[in-house]
Design a protein around this motif. Structure first.
Motif, PDB file in Angstrom:
ATOM      1  N   MET A 194       0.860  -1.187   0.000  1.00 15.48           N
ATOM      2  CA  MET A 194       0.000   0.000   0.000  1.00 15.48           C
ATOM      3  C   MET A 194       0.902   1.245   0.000  1.00 15.48           C
ATOM      4  SD  MET A 194      -3.309   0.439  -0.114  1.00 15.48           S
ATOM      5  CE  MET A 194      -4.029  -1.048   0.625  1.00 15.48           C
ATOM      6  N   PRO A 195       1.561   1.533  -1.130  1.00 13.61           N
ATOM      7  CA  PRO A 195       2.555   2.616  -1.166  1.00 13.61           C
ATOM      8  C   PRO A 195       1.898   3.991  -1.224  1.00 13.61           C
ATOM      9  CG  PRO A 195       2.295   1.694  -3.341  1.00 13.61           C
ATOM     10  CD  PRO A 195       1.429   0.863  -2.428  1.00 13.61           C
ATOM     11  N   GLU A 196       2.626   4.988  -0.734  1.00 13.07           N
ATOM     12  CA  GLU A 196       2.224   6.384  -0.888  1.00 13.07           C
ATOM     13  C   GLU A 196       3.163   7.036  -1.892  1.00 13.07           C
ATOM     14  OE1 GLU A 196       2.036  10.629   1.518  1.00 13.07           O
ATOM     15  OE2 GLU A 196       2.242   8.753   2.635  1.00 13.07           O
ATOM     16  N   LEU A 197       2.579   7.744  -2.855  1.00 15.64           N
ATOM     17  CA  LEU A 197       3.366   8.434  -3.867  1.00 15.64           C
ATOM     18  C   LEU A 197       3.227   9.941  -3.686  1.00 15.64           C
ATOM     19  CD1 LEU A 197       3.275   5.557  -5.045  1.00 15.64           C
ATOM     20  CD2 LEU A 197       3.102   6.582  -7.311  1.00 15.64           C
ATOM     21  N   ARG A 198       4.324  10.662  -3.935  1.00 15.17           N
ATOM     22  CA  ARG A 198       4.301  12.116  -3.884  1.00 15.17           C
ATOM     23  C   ARG A 198       4.880  12.644  -5.190  1.00 15.17           C
ATOM     24  NH1 ARG A 198       6.575  12.826   2.330  1.00 15.17           N
ATOM     25  NH2 ARG A 198       4.806  11.744   3.326  1.00 15.17           N
ATOM     26  N   THR A 239       0.931  20.019  -2.546  1.00 11.95           N
ATOM     27  CA  THR A 239       1.570  18.705  -2.620  1.00 11.95           C
ATOM     28  C   THR A 239       0.578  17.693  -3.178  1.00 11.95           C
ATOM     29  OG1 THR A 239       3.033  19.148  -0.761  1.00 11.95           O
ATOM     30  CG2 THR A 239       2.647  16.839  -1.323  1.00 11.95           C
ATOM     31  N   ILE A 240       0.995  16.941  -4.200  1.00 12.26           N
ATOM     32  CA  ILE A 240       0.150  15.902  -4.783  1.00 12.26           C
ATOM     33  C   ILE A 240       0.552  14.577  -4.148  1.00 12.26           C
ATOM     34  CG2 ILE A 240      -0.589  14.770  -6.910  1.00 12.26           C
ATOM     35  CD1 ILE A 240       0.209  17.318  -8.406  1.00 12.26           C
ATOM     36  N   SER A 241      -0.196  14.157  -3.142  1.00 11.40           N
ATOM     37  CA  SER A 241       0.104  12.955  -2.376  1.00 11.40           C
ATOM     38  C   SER A 241      -1.054  11.974  -2.532  1.00 11.40           C
ATOM     39  CB  SER A 241       0.315  13.323  -0.904  1.00 11.40           C
ATOM     40  OG  SER A 241       0.476  12.171  -0.118  1.00 11.40           O
ATOM     41  N   PHE A 242      -0.743  10.663  -2.738  1.00 10.12           N
ATOM     42  CA  PHE A 242      -1.821   9.711  -3.001  1.00 10.12           C
ATOM     43  C   PHE A 242      -1.340   8.274  -2.852  1.00 10.12           C
ATOM     44  CE2 PHE A 242       0.466  10.781  -6.804  1.00 10.12           C
ATOM     45  CZ  PHE A 242       0.630   9.595  -7.499  1.00 10.12           C
ATOM     46  N   ILE A 243      -2.278   7.391  -2.544  1.00 11.70           N
ATOM     47  CA  ILE A 243      -2.077   5.948  -2.628  1.00 11.70           C
ATOM     48  C   ILE A 243      -2.699   5.522  -3.951  1.00 11.70           C
ATOM     49  CG2 ILE A 243      -2.639   3.694  -1.646  1.00 11.70           C
ATOM     50  CD1 ILE A 243      -2.772   5.057   1.087  1.00 11.70           C
ATOM     51  N   PRO A 244      -1.906   5.084  -4.927  1.00 19.27           N
ATOM     52  CA  PRO A 244      -2.424   4.909  -6.296  1.00 19.27           C
ATOM     53  C   PRO A 244      -3.244   3.641  -6.471  1.00 19.27           C
ATOM     54  CG  PRO A 244      -0.158   4.171  -6.179  1.00 19.27           C
ATOM     55  CD  PRO A 244      -0.489   4.726  -4.811  1.00 19.27           C
ATOM     56  N   PRO A 245      -4.170   3.628  -7.405  1.00 17.85           N
ATOM     57  CA  PRO A 245      -4.832   2.382  -7.782  1.00 17.85           C
ATOM     58  C   PRO A 245      -3.814   1.438  -8.427  1.00 17.85           C
ATOM     59  CG  PRO A 245      -6.004   4.305  -8.648  1.00 17.85           C
ATOM     60  CD  PRO A 245      -4.688   4.782  -8.154  1.00 17.85           C
ATOM     61  N   ASP A 246      -4.070   0.176  -8.366  1.00 17.98           N
ATOM     62  CA  ASP A 246      -3.209  -0.803  -9.034  1.00 17.98           C
ATOM     63  C   ASP A 246      -3.508  -0.781 -10.526  1.00 17.98           C
ATOM     64  OD1 ASP A 246      -1.270  -2.926  -9.035  1.00 17.98           O
ATOM     65  OD2 ASP A 246      -2.925  -4.316  -9.397  1.00 17.98           O
ATOM     66  N   GLY A 247      -2.476  -0.917 -11.340  1.00 23.85           N
ATOM     67  CA  GLY A 247      -2.680  -0.933 -12.785  1.00 23.85           C
ATOM     68  C   GLY A 247      -2.797   0.466 -13.366  1.00 23.85           C
ATOM     69  N   GLU A 248      -3.643   0.604 -14.381  1.00 25.42           N
ATOM     70  CA  GLU A 248      -3.746   1.854 -15.126  1.00 25.42           C
ATOM     71  C   GLU A 248      -4.850   2.750 -14.580  1.00 25.42           C
ATOM     72  OE1 GLU A 248      -4.174   0.970 -19.239  1.00 25.42           O
ATOM     73  OE2 GLU A 248      -2.238  -0.073 -19.400  1.00 25.42           O
ATOM     74  N   SER A 249      -4.578   4.044 -14.545  1.00 27.13           N
ATOM     75  CA  SER A 249      -5.567   5.018 -14.091  1.00 27.13           C
ATOM     76  C   SER A 249      -5.146   6.404 -14.537  1.00 27.13           C
ATOM     77  CB  SER A 249      -5.710   4.985 -12.556  1.00 27.13           C
ATOM     78  OG  SER A 249      -4.479   5.349 -11.944  1.00 27.13           O
ATOM     79  N   GLU A 250      -6.077   7.351 -14.498  1.00 20.60           N
ATOM     80  CA  GLU A 250      -5.758   8.750 -14.768  1.00 20.60           C
ATOM     81  C   GLU A 250      -5.670   9.476 -13.438  1.00 20.60           C
ATOM     82  OE1 GLU A 250      -7.361  11.229 -18.136  1.00 20.60           O
ATOM     83  OE2 GLU A 250      -8.344  12.281 -16.486  1.00 20.60           O
ATOM     84  N   LEU A 251      -4.495  10.000 -13.135  1.00 16.93           N
ATOM     85  CA  LEU A 251      -4.275  10.659 -11.856  1.00 16.93           C
ATOM     86  C   LEU A 251      -4.906  12.044 -11.818  1.00 16.93           C
ATOM     87  CD1 LEU A 251      -2.821  10.670  -9.070  1.00 16.93           C
ATOM     88  CD2 LEU A 251      -0.892  11.759 -10.239  1.00 16.93           C
TER      89      LEU A 251
END
Length: 434
Positions: A194-198, A239-251
C-alpha cells in the motif's frame, strides 16, 4: 426495423416494462423527420438511449430530469468485462450481466462502477457462492476503495505519462489567436503493498508559495484529480500525495493557457490551367529548432472527388493519391527543424468550375517529434514510500498530441482566400528516468 429486448432490469418497480414496445416506432418516426434526440417520450414514459454497435442501451423512467449517467456506467463496465460489447457477448454472459446490473445499481442509483472492484467478486465464469454469510470485498468498504490489500510484485515500477492535447487558432498571417493545452497525467502502477506516492511538478503556485525561481513554471488551471489524491493537502501546500490504484488510471487532468506556435506551418495554393487541369502546390516549413526532427510526417491535402490522372513532384518524401478519401497523402519520414519542402500535384478536373472546387475540407498534418515538449511542464520528482522499504523505479514519458479542435487558419487552396483551415495533429515523445 424491429428490435428485441435482450436483457432488462426493473429496479424501482414503478414502470410498465411493456412501454419498451413503443421505443423503436417512435425512434423510426423521429429518424424520418430528422428529429433525432437522446431522449424520446411516450406519455409519462421517457426513453434515454445510447446506441453502441448494433445495441440500444435504454434507460426507461417516468422522470424527464433523469441523467444519462446510468447508461454510460453500464456501457463502460460491460466493455471492460467483455472487450467487444455486442449481442453475442451479452447472450454468452447472461448470468454475469445480471450480476453486474445488480451490483452497479442500487434501487436505480449508481453504486459501484469501478470494474477493478467488481472483478474481485464477479467473474466471467459466474459468481461462486460461498458457505456462510456473504461478505463484500474489502475494497467496497475500505477507505482506500480503489486499491486492494496484499498486492505483490517481483519488480516494482511506476510508469507515468504526461499527455497534452494542443488546440491552436492561428490567423493567415501567422499570429496565434487562441492557444490552449489540455493535459492529463496517467499512471501504470506495478507496486507491492500500500505505497504512498508524492508527485512534484513545476507548478507556478507552488513556486510562489516557496519563494523559488518562477522562470520555468507552468500555471495549471481547471485541475481535476482522481479520488486517491488527498485534496486537503493539495489545497494547503500544493503537494500531490496519493495511494495509487493498481494498474492503469488517470491521476489528474488540467488546462494551460500557454501560447504555442504551429510546429509545422503549411501554405497551399491552387492554379487553374486550360483544358480542365489544376496544380496544387503545398509548402511545409518546420518551425522548431534544428536539433529536433519530426518523424513520420503525413500531410493530407483534399482534392475534389472527380479529380483524375494524378502526377506528383516532391522536393522530399513521396506523395500518393487516395481516391477513396479524395486526398493526396504526402509522406516525409524525417523532417528536421528549420527546413522547408514543397509538393506539387497535377490533376485532371472535368468540373473545374464546379462548386466543389470551393470545398472547405481542411489540410491535415500528422507528425511525431522525439525528445521535445511544448508546454514546459516537468515532473520534478516522483517519490515512492512503502513501509517495507523496497526499491522502485519511476519512469516518466511526455507526449504532446493534437486536440479535437487543433487547427489554424491558412490560405484556402482552392480560392486563395484566407478562409481555409488546416489541422495540425502532432505526437511528441520524451522518455526520461527519474
Amino acid at each position: 426495423l424491429s428490435a428485441q429486448v435482450l436483457i432488462c432490469r426493473n429496479y424501482m418497480g414503478n414502470m410498465d416494462m411493456n412501454e419498451i414496445d413503443h421505443f423503436m416506432p417512435i425512434l423510426m418516426k423521429r429518424e424520418e423527420d430528422a428529429e433525432m434526440t437522446p431522449v424520446v417520450s411516450h406519455g409519462s414514459a421517457h426513453f434515454m438511449w445510447i446506441k453502441h454497435s448494433n445495441l440500444y442501451c435504454i434507460h426507461l423512467t417516468n422522470s424527464a430530469h433523469s441523467t444519462v449517467y446510468h447508461k454510460v456506467c453500464f456501457l463502460q463496465v460491460f466493455k471492460e468485462y467483455f472487450k467487444e460489447l455486442e449481442e453475442e457477448s451479452i447472450r454468452d454472459n447472461f448470468v454475469t450481466v445480471y450480476e453486474l446490473m445488480d451490483e452497479v445499481m442500487d434501487f436505480g442509483f449508481p453504486q459501484t462502477t469501478d470494474s477493478k472492484i467488481l472483478q474481485e467478486y464477479i467473474t466471467q465464469q459466474g459468481h461462486k457462492l460461498e458457505v456462510g454469510a456473504p461478505r463484500p470485498p474489502a475494497t467496497v468498504t475500505n477507505a482506500v476503495s480503489w486499491r486492494s490489500e496484499g498486492i505483490k510484485y517481483r519488480k516494482n515500477e511506476v510508469f507515468m505519462d504526461v499527455i497534452e492535447s494542443v488546440n491552436l487558432l492561428v490567423s493567415a498571417s501567422g499570429s496565434v489567436l487562441r492557444s490552449e493545452i489540455v493535459g492529463s497525467i496517467k499512471l501504470k502502477v506495478v507496486l507491492s503493498g500500500m505505497p504512498e506516492l508524492r508527485l512534484g511538478l513545476n507548478d507556478k503556485v507552488l513556486f510562489e508559495i516557496t519563494g523559488r525561481e518562477k522562470s520555468k513554471t507552468v500555471e495549471l488551471e481547471d485541475v481535476k484529480f482522481h479520488q486517491c489524491v488527498r485534496l486537503s493537502r493539495f489545497e494547503n501546500d500544493r503537494t500531490i500525495s496519493f495511494i495509487p490504484p493498481d494498474g492503469e488510471s488517470e491521476l489528474m487532468s488540467y488546462r494551460l493557457n500557454t501560447t504555442v506556435k504551429p510546429l509545422i506551418w503549411i501554405e497551399s495554393v491552387i492554379e487553374k490551367f486550360s483544358h480542365s487541369r489544376v496544380e496544387i502546390k503545398v509548402k511545409a516549413r518546420s518551425q522548431f529548432k534544428s536539433r529536433s526532427t519530426a518523424n513520420n510526417v503525413s500531410i493530407l491535402v483534399p482534392v475534389p472527388s472527380d479529380a483524375d490522372s494524378p502526377k506528383f513532384k516532391t522536393s522530399t518524401g513521396s506523395a500518393k493519391w487516395m481516391p477513396e478519401k479524395n486526398v493526396v497523402q504526402w509522406n516525409i519520414k524525417s523532417f528536421p527543424g528549420g527546413k522547408e519542402y514543397i509538393m506539387r500535384a497535377h490533376f485532371g478536373l472535368p468540373s473545374v468550375e464546379s462548386d466543389e472546387l470551393e470545398a472547405k475540407r481542411p489540410i491535415t498534418v500528422n507528425f511525431e517529434i522525439p525528445y521535445f515538449t511544448v508546454s514546459g511542464i516537468q515532473v520534478r520528482y516522483l517519490k515512492i514510500i512503502e513501509k517495507s522499504g523496497y526499491q522502485a523505479l519511476p519512469w516518466v514519458r511526455y507526449i504532446t498530441q493534437s486536440g479535437g479542435e487543433n487547427r489554424h487558419m491558412e490560405i484556402d487552396p482552392y480560392t486563395n482566400r484566407p478562409s481555409q483551415t488546416h489541422t495540425i495533429n502532432g505526437r511528441l515523445f520524451l522518455n526520461t528516468r527519474s
